[in-house]
Scaffold this motif. Structure first.
Motif, short mmCIF file in Angstrom:
data_model
loop_
_atom_site.label_atom_id
_atom_site.label_comp_id
_atom_site.label_asym_id
_atom_site.label_seq_id
_atom_site.Cartn_x
_atom_site.Cartn_y
_atom_site.Cartn_z
N ASP A 1 -1.68 -34.05 -37.38
CA ASP A 1 -2.25 -34.19 -36.04
C ASP A 1 -1.84 -35.48 -35.36
O ASP A 1 -1.94 -35.59 -34.12
CB ASP A 1 -3.78 -34.11 -36.12
CG ASP A 1 -4.28 -32.73 -36.50
OD1 ASP A 1 -3.51 -31.76 -36.34
OD2 ASP A 1 -5.44 -32.63 -36.96
N ASN A 2 -1.41 -36.47 -36.14
CA ASN A 2 -0.96 -37.75 -35.56
C ASN A 2 0.53 -37.75 -35.29
O ASN A 2 1.11 -38.80 -34.99
CB ASN A 2 -1.31 -38.89 -36.51
CG ASN A 2 -2.81 -39.06 -36.66
OD1 ASN A 2 -3.55 -39.00 -35.68
ND2 ASN A 2 -3.28 -39.26 -37.89
N ALA B 1 5.38 -41.62 -32.10
CA ALA B 1 4.45 -41.93 -33.18
C ALA B 1 5.07 -42.89 -34.19
O ALA B 1 4.36 -43.67 -34.82
CB ALA B 1 4.02 -40.63 -33.88
#
Length: 219
Positions: free
Chosen positions: A163-164, A36
Motif C-alpha cells: 500500500d506504500n 516512494a
C-alpha cells in the motif's frame, strides 16, 4: 539469457528514456513507486557507487564495482580482472559488454527509478494479488517493454507492491514468457532520501543478489 550463472539474472534490458526527464505523469502507479523510493531527491544526487554481488550454489561467484556519475553521465567499472570508465553518450563496441553489465546491475539497484526514466513500455495493474514467494496481498504491476529498443527488447516484469508503493517481490519474464523467476526485495536502506533494497532472495530463502558499499553522493 545465458545459461548457468546468467540463468538467475535478467540480462540487459531497455534503457530508452531520458534519465533526467521528470515529465512522467505523477498519478500513474509507476511514477508513484518511483516517488516512494525518493525520485524527487534525485536532482540532488551527483553519483551513486555500489558493489553488485551474485551467489550461486552457496558460493559468491561474481562481484562487480560501479560508480555512476549522474551529472556527467560517466560510468566507472571494475572487477577482479579489468576496469574501465566511459561516457554513456559515447558508448562504443569496446565498452559494449561492460555497458550490458551496467544496465543489468543498475536495474536491480534502481528499478523504481527506471519506471520514471524509461519509455517504451505498457502497463497492466491487478489489485489484490498474492505475491509469489511470501503470499502477501499486493498490487501487481506488469511492465512490458516494446520489441524495438534496448539490448533484449520485449521483456516483462511483474512487480508486487504494498500500500506504500514499495516493491515486495518481482518476477522477471524474459521475452514476455508465460513463466519467470520470482525474487524478493528486502533490507531497504535510506541513503539521504534515496531508498534502495539491498537484498534479493528466492523462495527457498537463499539470498542470491545483494549490494554492498552503497554510497549516494550529493552535489
Amino acid at each position: 539469457m545465458k545459461k548457468a550463472l546468467y540463468s538467475i539474472l535478467f540480462s540487459m534490458i531497455v534503457l530508452v528514456g531520458c534519465e533526467n526527464d521528470k515529465s512522467v505523469a505523477t498519478d500513474t502507479l509507476p511514477m508513484q513507486i518511483a516517488q516512494a523510493y525518493g525520485y524527487d531527491q534525485l536532482d540532488e544526487v551527483q553519483s551513486i557507487s555500489y558493489t553488485w554481488n551474485v551467489r550461486r550454489d552457496s558460493a559468491t561467484v561474481m562481484v562487480r564495482d560501479w560508480k555512476w556519475d549522474l551529472v556527467k553521465g560517466e560510468v566507472s567499472y571494475s572487477d577482479a580482472d579489468t576496469s574501465a570508465t566511459y561516457l554513456i553518450s559515447e558508448k562504443s563496441d569496446q565498452n559494449k559488454d561492460i555497458d550490458h553489465k551496467f544496465i543489468n546491475d543498475k536495474y536491480w539497484l534502481l528499478f523504481p527509478f527506471q519506471l520514471a526514466w524509461d519509455e517504451g513500455f505498457t502497463t497492466e495493474i491487478t489489485e489484490g494479488q498474492s505475491s509469489p514467494i511470501n503470499n502477501e496481498t499486493t498490487t501487481k504491476l506488469t511492465i512490458l517493454y516494446n520489441n524495438e529498443d534496448g539490448y533484449t527488447p520485449g521483456d516483462a516484469y511483474d512487480v508486487y507492491v504494498d500500500d506504500n508503493k514499495m516493491i515486495k517481490e518481482w518476477v522477471f519474464r524474459k521475452g514476455n514468457a508465460a513463466e519467470g523467476r520470482a525474487f524478493t526485495w528486502e533490507n531497504e536502506k535510506d541513503f539521504g532520501g534515496i531508498k534502495i533494497a539491498l537484498d534479493h532472495g528466492m523462495k527457498n530463502g537463499e539470498k542470491i543478489i545483494w549490494f554492498t558499499n552503497v554510497e549516494v553522493n550529493k552535489k
